[in-house]
Design a protein around this motif. Sequence first.
Motif, PDB file in Angstrom:
ATOM      1  N   PHE A 175     -21.983  43.037 -51.118  1.00 37.31           N
ATOM      2  CA  PHE A 175     -20.726  42.059 -51.893  1.00 37.31           C
ATOM      3  C   PHE A 175     -19.460  41.855 -51.307  1.00 37.31           C
ATOM      4  CE2 PHE A 175     -23.281  44.193 -55.633  1.00 37.31           C
ATOM      5  CZ  PHE A 175     -24.349  43.224 -55.955  1.00 37.31           C
ATOM      6  N   GLY A 176     -19.031  42.649 -50.541  1.00 39.88           N
ATOM      7  CA  GLY A 176     -18.105  41.775 -49.627  1.00 39.88           C
ATOM      8  C   GLY A 176     -18.870  40.882 -48.835  1.00 39.88           C
ATOM      9  N   GLN A 177     -19.666  40.971 -48.236  1.00 41.82           N
ATOM     10  CA  GLN A 177     -19.180  39.893 -46.888  1.00 41.82           C
ATOM     11  C   GLN A 177     -19.934  38.943 -47.762  1.00 41.82           C
ATOM     12  OE1 GLN A 177     -22.030  40.647 -44.116  1.00 41.82           O
ATOM     13  NE2 GLN A 177     -20.135  38.364 -43.434  1.00 41.82           N
ATOM     14  N   GLU A 178     -20.730  38.670 -48.893  1.00 46.70           N
ATOM     15  CA  GLU A 178     -20.252  36.991 -49.441  1.00 46.70           C
ATOM     16  C   GLU A 178     -18.648  36.995 -49.701  1.00 46.70           C
ATOM     17  OE1 GLU A 178     -22.214  37.061 -53.359  1.00 46.70           O
ATOM     18  OE2 GLU A 178     -22.081  34.765 -53.285  1.00 46.70           O
ATOM     19  N   MET A 179     -17.564  38.274 -50.424  1.00 50.49           N
ATOM     20  CA  MET A 179     -15.969  37.702 -49.988  1.00 50.49           C
ATOM     21  C   MET A 179     -15.899  36.839 -48.665  1.00 50.49           C
ATOM     22  SD  MET A 179     -15.237  41.126 -52.573  1.00 50.49           S
ATOM     23  CE  MET A 179     -14.000  40.324 -53.175  1.00 50.49           C
ATOM     24  N   LEU A 180     -16.773  38.034 -48.141  1.00 50.62           N
ATOM     25  CA  LEU A 180     -15.708  37.663 -46.756  1.00 50.62           C
ATOM     26  C   LEU A 180     -16.131  35.934 -46.443  1.00 50.62           C
ATOM     27  CD1 LEU A 180     -16.882  40.661 -44.297  1.00 50.62           C
ATOM     28  CD2 LEU A 180     -13.790  39.575 -45.307  1.00 50.62           C
ATOM     29  N   GLU A 181     -17.459  35.346 -46.738  1.00 50.22           N
ATOM     30  CA  GLU A 181     -17.776  34.211 -46.537  1.00 50.22           C
ATOM     31  C   GLU A 181     -17.215  33.416 -47.255  1.00 50.22           C
ATOM     32  OE1 GLU A 181     -19.899  32.572 -44.225  1.00 50.22           O
ATOM     33  OE2 GLU A 181     -19.635  35.632 -43.039  1.00 50.22           O
ATOM     34  N   ALA A 182     -16.460  33.788 -48.183  1.00 53.43           N
ATOM     35  CA  ALA A 182     -15.200  32.836 -49.471  1.00 53.43           C
ATOM     36  C   ALA A 182     -14.180  32.882 -48.546  1.00 53.43           C
ATOM     37  CB  ALA A 182     -15.649  33.221 -50.859  1.00 53.43           C
ATOM     38  N   PHE A 183     -13.457  33.933 -48.904  1.00 54.91           N
ATOM     39  CA  PHE A 183     -12.493  34.053 -47.474  1.00 54.91           C
ATOM     40  C   PHE A 183     -12.521  33.266 -46.600  1.00 54.91           C
ATOM     41  CE2 PHE A 183      -8.835  35.634 -45.299  1.00 54.91           C
ATOM     42  CZ  PHE A 183      -7.791  36.142 -46.113  1.00 54.91           C
ATOM     43  N   ALA A 184     -12.789  32.667 -45.514  1.00 52.69           N
ATOM     44  CA  ALA A 184     -12.985  31.720 -44.420  1.00 52.69           C
ATOM     45  C   ALA A 184     -12.811  30.757 -45.285  1.00 52.69           C
ATOM     46  CB  ALA A 184     -14.149  31.740 -43.935  1.00 52.69           C
ATOM     47  N   ARG A 185     -12.781  30.687 -46.606  1.00 53.36           N
ATOM     48  CA  ARG A 185     -12.973  28.905 -46.969  1.00 53.36           C
ATOM     49  C   ARG A 185     -11.577  29.119 -46.884  1.00 53.36           C
ATOM     50  NH1 ARG A 185     -15.540  26.138 -52.070  1.00 53.36           N
ATOM     51  NH2 ARG A 185     -13.911  23.952 -51.476  1.00 53.36           N
ATOM     52  N   GLY A 261     -19.310  36.540 -54.714  1.00 49.49           N
ATOM     53  CA  GLY A 261     -19.293  37.920 -54.506  1.00 49.49           C
ATOM     54  C   GLY A 261     -18.916  38.891 -55.656  1.00 49.49           C
ATOM     55  N   ILE A 262     -17.982  38.272 -56.231  1.00 50.41           N
ATOM     56  CA  ILE A 262     -16.702  39.653 -57.413  1.00 50.41           C
ATOM     57  C   ILE A 262     -17.599  39.699 -58.119  1.00 50.41           C
ATOM     58  CG2 ILE A 262     -15.219  40.444 -58.565  1.00 50.41           C
ATOM     59  CD1 ILE A 262     -13.432  38.762 -56.074  1.00 50.41           C
ATOM     60  N   ALA A 263     -18.630  38.249 -58.688  1.00 44.40           N
ATOM     61  CA  ALA A 263     -19.275  38.564 -60.210  1.00 44.40           C
ATOM     62  C   ALA A 263     -20.228  39.363 -60.511  1.00 44.40           C
ATOM     63  CB  ALA A 263     -19.333  37.075 -60.537  1.00 44.40           C
ATOM     64  N   ASN A 264     -21.158  39.071 -57.997  1.00 40.34           N
ATOM     65  CA  ASN A 264     -22.476  39.726 -58.271  1.00 40.34           C
ATOM     66  C   ASN A 264     -22.411  40.958 -58.432  1.00 40.34           C
ATOM     67  OD1 ASN A 264     -24.379  37.388 -58.080  1.00 40.34           O
ATOM     68  ND2 ASN A 264     -23.581  37.193 -55.865  1.00 40.34           N
ATOM     69  N   LEU A 265     -21.299  42.001 -57.426  1.00 38.99           N
ATOM     70  CA  LEU A 265     -20.378  43.394 -58.149  1.00 38.99           C
ATOM     71  C   LEU A 265     -20.781  43.586 -59.199  1.00 38.99           C
ATOM     72  CD1 LEU A 265     -18.177  44.874 -55.635  1.00 38.99           C
ATOM     73  CD2 LEU A 265     -18.637  45.252 -57.783  1.00 38.99           C
ATOM     74  N   ALA A 266     -19.877  43.087 -60.277  1.00 37.60           N
ATOM     75  CA  ALA A 266     -19.912  43.417 -61.525  1.00 37.60           C
ATOM     76  C   ALA A 266     -20.890  42.834 -61.983  1.00 37.60           C
ATOM     77  CB  ALA A 266     -18.846  42.159 -61.867  1.00 37.60           C
ATOM     78  N   ARG A 267     -21.794  42.131 -62.072  1.00 38.38           N
ATOM     79  CA  ARG A 267     -23.306  42.097 -62.746  1.00 38.38           C
ATOM     80  C   ARG A 267     -24.333  43.503 -62.173  1.00 38.38           C
ATOM     81  NH1 ARG A 267     -25.202  37.714 -65.463  1.00 38.38           N
ATOM     82  NH2 ARG A 267     -22.768  37.025 -64.549  1.00 38.38           N
ATOM     83  N   THR A 268     -24.254  43.653 -61.280  1.00 43.90           N
ATOM     84  CA  THR A 268     -24.750  44.787 -60.557  1.00 43.90           C
ATOM     85  C   THR A 268     -24.570  45.858 -60.971  1.00 43.90           C
ATOM     86  OG1 THR A 268     -25.801  43.626 -58.629  1.00 43.90           O
ATOM     87  CG2 THR A 268     -25.508  46.000 -58.165  1.00 43.90           C
ATOM     88  N   VAL A 269     -23.437  46.124 -61.610  1.00 44.24           N
ATOM     89  CA  VAL A 269     -22.572  47.595 -61.985  1.00 44.24           C
ATOM     90  C   VAL A 269     -22.957  47.529 -63.174  1.00 44.24           C
ATOM     91  CG1 VAL A 269     -20.370  48.704 -62.640  1.00 44.24           C
ATOM     92  CG2 VAL A 269     -20.720  47.831 -60.456  1.00 44.24           C
ATOM     93  N   ARG A 270     -23.060  46.256 -64.020  1.00 53.03           N
ATOM     94  CA  ARG A 270     -22.773  46.257 -65.558  1.00 53.03           C
ATOM     95  C   ARG A 270     -24.813  46.815 -65.080  1.00 53.03           C
ATOM     96  NH1 ARG A 270     -22.635  40.249 -67.338  1.00 53.03           N
ATOM     97  NH2 ARG A 270     -23.565  41.550 -68.855  1.00 53.03           N
ATOM     98  N   LEU A 271     -26.074  46.475 -64.697  1.00 55.69           N
ATOM     99  CA  LEU A 271     -27.320  46.338 -64.730  1.00 55.69           C
ATOM    100  C   LEU A 271     -27.009  47.974 -64.328  1.00 55.69           C
ATOM    101  CD1 LEU A 271     -28.283  43.509 -62.680  1.00 55.69           C
ATOM    102  CD2 LEU A 271     -29.512  44.517 -65.037  1.00 55.69           C
TER     103      LEU A 271
END
Lengths: 484, 484, 484, 484
Positions: A175-185, A261-271
């Motif tokens: 999930f952090g990797q996804e955040m890093l990609e968005a951060f680059a943008r 990435g944050i929302a994906n992390l959150a969704r997986t924590v919910r699961l």
Amino acid sequence: MPDSTADSTADSTAVANVLASRYASDALIGLWSEAGRVRLERRFWIAVLRAQFDLGLDIPAEAIEAYESVVDKVDLDSIRAREQRTRHDVKARIEEFCDLAGYEHIHKGLTSRDLTDNVEQYQILESMRLLRLKYVHLLDAVKDRAETWRDLVIVGRTHHAAAQPTTVGKRLAMFGQEMLEAFARLDELIARYPLRGLKGAVGTGLDQLTLFNGDTARVAQLQERVQQHLGFGRQLGAVGQVYPRSLDFDVVSCLYQLGGGIANLARTVRLMAGAETATEGFVPGQVGSSAMPHKMNTRSTERINGLQLIVGGYVHMLGGLVGDQWFEGDVSCSVVRRVALPDAFFAFDGMLETALHVVDEMGVYEAVIAKELERFLPFLATTTLLMESVRRGAGREAAHEAIKEHAVAAALAMRQANTGSNLVDLLGADERIPLDATDIRDILEHCDAFVGMAGNQVDTFVEDVSRLCSRYPEAAQITKGRLL
Amino acid sequence: MPDSTADSTADSTAVANVLASRYASDALIGLWSEAGRVRLERRFWIAVLRAQFDLGLDIPAEAIEAYESVVDKVDLDSIRAREQRTRHDVKARIEEFCDLAGYEHIHKGLTSRDLTDNVEQYQILESMRLLRLKYVHLLDAVKDRAETWRDLVIVGRTHHAAAQPTTVGKRLAMFGQEMLEAFARLDELIARYPLRGLKGAVGTGLDQLTLFNGDTARVAQLQERVQQHLGFGRQLGAVGQVYPRSLDFDVVSCLYQLGGGIANLARTVRLMAGAETATEGFVPGQVGSSAMPHKMNTRSTERINGLQLIVGGYVHMLGGLVGDQWFEGDVSCSVVRRVALPDAFFAFDGMLETALHVVDEMGVYEAVIAKELERFLPFLATTTLLMESVRRGAGREAAHEAIKEHAVAAALAMRQANTGSNLVDLLGADERIPLDATDIRDILEHCDAFVGMAGNQVDTFVEDVSRLCSRYPEAAQITKGRLL
Amino acid sequence: MPDSTADSTADSTAVANVLASRYASDALIGLWSEAGRVRLERRFWIAVLRAQFDLGLDIPAEAIEAYESVVDKVDLDSIRAREQRTRHDVKARIEEFCDLAGYEHIHKGLTSRDLTDNVEQYQILESMRLLRLKYVHLLDAVKDRAETWRDLVIVGRTHHAAAQPTTVGKRLAMFGQEMLEAFARLDELIARYPLRGLKGAVGTGLDQLTLFNGDTARVAQLQERVQQHLGFGRQLGAVGQVYPRSLDFDVVSCLYQLGGGIANLARTVRLMAGAETATEGFVPGQVGSSAMPHKMNTRSTERINGLQLIVGGYVHMLGGLVGDQWFEGDVSCSVVRRVALPDAFFAFDGMLETALHVVDEMGVYEAVIAKELERFLPFLATTTLLMESVRRGAGREAAHEAIKEHAVAAALAMRQANTGSNLVDLLGADERIPLDATDIRDILEHCDAFVGMAGNQVDTFVEDVSRLCSRYPEAAQITKGRLL
Amino acid sequence: MPDSTADSTADSTAVANVLASRYASDALIGLWSEAGRVRLERRFWIAVLRAQFDLGLDIPAEAIEAYESVVDKVDLDSIRAREQRTRHDVKARIEEFCDLAGYEHIHKGLTSRDLTDNVEQYQILESMRLLRLKYVHLLDAVKDRAETWRDLVIVGRTHHAAAQPTTVGKRLAMFGQEMLEAFARLDELIARYPLRGLKGAVGTGLDQLTLFNGDTARVAQLQERVQQHLGFGRQLGAVGQVYPRSLDFDVVSCLYQLGGGIANLARTVRLMAGAETATEGFVPGQVGSSAMPHKMNTRSTERINGLQLIVGGYVHMLGGLVGDQWFEGDVSCSVVRRVALPDAFFAFDGMLETALHVVDEMGVYEAVIAKELERFLPFLATTTLLMESVRRGAGREAAHEAIKEHAVAAALAMRQANTGSNLVDLLGADERIPLDATDIRDILEHCDAFVGMAGNQVDTFVEDVSRLCSRYPEAAQITKGRLL
């Protein structure tokens, strides 16, 4: 209940902005509040006035001082009353400021949008810079938890079904990797985000040019000063009455992407919480639900997913302005931006605030994780067993077929009888598989090896984030607020 | 400007809801304000409590009185402080109410959603009823203007190009017709909009059943009373913790559809204003723009188009909840509905308020309309000339070809030289057309006939709206607020 | 791989419509295919021509016959070539049909939109009718499964956490209830869906009026015949060149709403599959994944959720046309409707097809369900225990507090040690709770009672659907296609 | 018409993708066609196979040759039949390829997503590169027209009302500037767009690691080769089964942003066409409308605005996948991406193709432009007059008030009587304005000066685009297709 809605004290200003009052941080609110905005505009007018003075316009020095002395006298009610009368918000604010100062010198050669577009761009850029730091801080927190759980093996799932082992740390790094990609943008966007500047009613800069008797050099100096006052690295050349509204879409769609990435992390924590392998954290004193007190509801992670959808709604609104400019500009965009820009930032900021709590407070239940792993291990190993079989000479498709038969049968039996599986024995006995039960049990014992390069990936992620933190040392100072 | 964002007095509640404070009416705000909501909930609790008392639960009569005596003691700060501690909004409001009353009897057998979903549905239904009246009032106003301009001939345009004549009244009736279609949907929706009711934590009604010792008849009576208290015609049978969120989508997508005809009217007024054939109205004292005072900007119609886009953003948000329920319910929807439901209503209400002004205040410039008609008349008549030619025996395709040749040539010439057209002479001289120039001029003179059944259509529209006004006589009492 | 994209045989028609070719049914495709559309238009032209003939226009009877004889000679390549030349699609199809028939009589007094809008509305109305039947069929299937599992107790979940027991049948009825609500909207929409009719270039009906020498009665008869030919119950009065595009939004937002209950069912099946309490069905021969053959991926339910999102995209597109009409009409809507209307229907139809399979083929794992119930039963009973305690005289808040303390402690212990819970003993020993351990165990044994009115709700749902099936007996004839 | 939908020859593949068949270019279609995709996948498998062979796996060299010999034997029907049986699309394509080659060696250690995600990313990246060139080509065309009309003065409009003069060239440069900003984003995105790579079932790379006996170095080499084969500059570290879907949102929201300037240009051309100041071009042989042949409908620019909305719908779809990943991945995204990715590219490509025609073929009607300018000049000059008055010592607010009074009066008179205005005389006679009528007429005569820095802005724009064209010389080779 007919009379229930009568509210004698109802006051049209009594409805608070929910996103600001419940979720956003004070720092961000300060940038977008009504009074704060009035002050930003006044400082902008003074900056323009001073530059015009310096560049030779006939402006009394004491007028500048007079304006400066009343910058903080913000009376929103008075401004609102003026707007009621003029039906023009900028005009109302000009009159108020001039009456306070006792001069009529601001806004020379400016149109409304020379003021508002530039001030709003300042609010946007500052908000992005603020959120960039908070995002780095959040990545730092994700990094810490990824390190902590670098080697904690857990059932990896795809299609919600047990697939192969991974580690909790790797999952967070993903999930952090996804955040890093968005951060680059975001980083690129902040670097190139251009100011509209003082371009006048239709973008030709006519009025400043007239003020300066056609002296383009001095107008250029004025433009430059305004850009510097606002802290921008560049400005647009050919614009209309407004800057292109696709820039707003760029900004808010970037927020939405940052949320991914944050929302994906959150969704997986919910699961995971539902499967009892993790918790988003449960603060002492918190009540699960009024009727079921023990319930540890995933309210923060649900909130994150909700806020992401909210940001998406603002992407929709600002996206609807893209390509809808008439000639040199119109303000059908006005009410949309007035709502969507601050609210998108409030919502996204609330998401970051919530995420900071979740990442810091989340926990895992190792006993449950271990039990789940035990249940699925023989199945999780099938790809390894298939690989191993192929390596020992079996045809891929034949081995695949054998594994399929037995795995499906074992999985069904396990669910129908709710017992453990006999997959190991079934496979060991099948001659299409060049492995016997002992071979298979040996393989299963090296369960740690089944996580492949998970650990290395965590390490790389940790390095990447550490590098980022060095680039933005102020991020370490960010403190999260309290959650409501 | 580094220090510009520092705002020592910044208070997290200082950001007002823009849609409420600038655009919505007091009546609608009263339904959705925070304090109003608290009162609605308290009355709901008391209604349930009284029903439970009447149906035999062991509740002291004086407790009910105690609760009733403090309904209006709404201290939002105190409630907020409690929520900070419990991290649970409903729990906070229960505690506050119980402490004020000195009893612990409300919320028996209820879960949070038994309270909140039902109260929110009440807010929604009442809002729809309120807006239905205002919509009828608006239709009535459109009808008046359509009658006034029933026979005022104007160039009808498709693809933004002059096509055939129509009348200004017919044009308004066209937008009104679209409004009528959307109104039919709203009417049906209000009639069938179902209450969730008191169904408990997962929708099985377990807790009320337990309270009443398994007496389903009494639970049914309780359900019935709650439904009546809230003024609903029906309630749902099998639900979960919440009512289906696709109902919210139904409501807000209906608002969006209701906005369609209004937004089309607004867009066309904007187009007409640019061509100087109409104005949305210009209030004495209003300033066109701070730099260009004479400019009669179409700020209200632009606002209408902007507000429609805003409603669309809330359709997006609430649409994102559709199909995203987990098991018997989750509250990832919570924050989304907290933002999108009131704000969608505020935005739509603001649109109606603005539209009431536009329809009442708009004007047409007959001299400009006449000049435009004169310019295009020979072209507008081409379909009639084609029909007439066919009726006199010409082949449709041949006549079409002749008309095309001359019309295209004449149109180009007119634009390149900016003169009137010589189309009549060109057509009269072409033998593929069985009409000479005199025939054509005769036809052109009966310009009124070119509007076909425009007048009849206006009449029918007027009748339809009049019938509606009779059905909703309260609509006549609606008064529009002042525009900001 | 530089040369990999070179595809010498590339043909611009080679890209199939994915939604049609993979997901939609033949019946729906037949309504929207290019050749089918050409035939619909030709029959429409002939219907108008025949009506004009009957009503006295000078049309040779043999021309009608000639057109009729070539209705099915559909040469799409020829039509496309004509369109390339004229840059006008309708013109191309007129020429083709006339050349085939050897006459020039169709399209008299029509504009393009008289043809296309009406034919498209026919496609839309027929599609809605078709899907209505399929939806009833699906509801019937949901009803069957709800009956089958009416009394199968399962852990009900909210926020993904165990909350109270419900039954599998009730859960299905809950999703079915949402479907019924959406169905009511569809039914109303079909009943009121109005035809634009033959209204001419700007909606005034001028051209038909000219053809009939201003005889409004005969034009009205013509309108009536066209309406009947297309099978509509009513038509619009005042329109422009087109019918209001908010009607398209009404239709497609209704499809989206219809998808809500289905998508919720699908999502919950996905969640259950991951917890091994249910399966969406696993067809013999199916491969779970190429690498992990045993994996029973929830591909159909995932597809349902994906298709719902796709329909949402078309809601976005058609929603963007609402309020964007210029004057009497423009065709910036043209390309949007050409894509979004058929594709929305294809996607929604594919969703129904997939759902028919899921509902028929889904299964539950009773052993896993029972084990889950056992684990959570003491916790699920807490609301009942709270109610019982209150009934026996305990203060609600005090009992709530006691239950909270013990439940939270027991839940944590259970997860940390991965054992069963000791909640019963903890509660029995607490004096704030007027129940001892034996009382509590007695209550737990009557686990069936914990589902409250679940069974009754299923019964009501079954009755509602049965009534619907009686109203639409043709729905029973629907057969589902094969899934790809 | 009950039988009209019966279409005995209906074939489920008969529905073409409208966006591909009507609007997109062959080059783009080649990248996304079904057969083209099969070939891309086969080449990808062979690249992996060859790398595995080179790195020491036990693979017969003749197997590679066998696979290579059948790459182009694409039988879509056969593949479809296999998929019907296995219900698994990738499995179907593996079997087909292996049967054709007579070997079972491809797809070793791969999961479906190792194949599909990487190939799709290749399609995406190549599409972006292709469209980047076309975008540069379009910018080049805009630049040419901006140069041509650099000094053609025209009434600049804001809120659709005449505001200040600008030039046609500046107006085009303004839209071009917006395009340049979006281009910068595209450029950055292409540069950083990362490959997922061969990461296996849950992203840990387990299967390749097993194949290579745990030799991480050789796995790294394999990864590197795959990246190079596909032409990517970097790849992701920690991923799951799939690459983060927010990357798809990045791509398609970038397309939407790229469309902004184009759609604004198109919308303004539509507005200008209605005012007869411009035409989007009218191709010989084109028919305006079947009923009104002379009508020069703005079909291309309307199409551009429609296609932009369509892209927006795909942004909605792919946006809905952001933050919806469950654990290491699920394929509820599958059907969404299958539809939205190619269709978004087709739609955007169609937009570029259409825009190339519009920019090349558009024209302006100088005579009409001049007449419009004459009508509004006194009003357009009011800001200049205000500036000049202030410069000569008038108070800004007083002068503003005087100008407002006279301008509003003159504007109203002009519209009510449809005459020219007497504004000059009114202003000259007012003592609040330190200018007499002669002064004012002098100022008006220097009308060219009223365009401020429009010309310089065009020059800067031209330089910026020229620099871009130098960076992408291949862009000059792009040729536009024919419009349908």
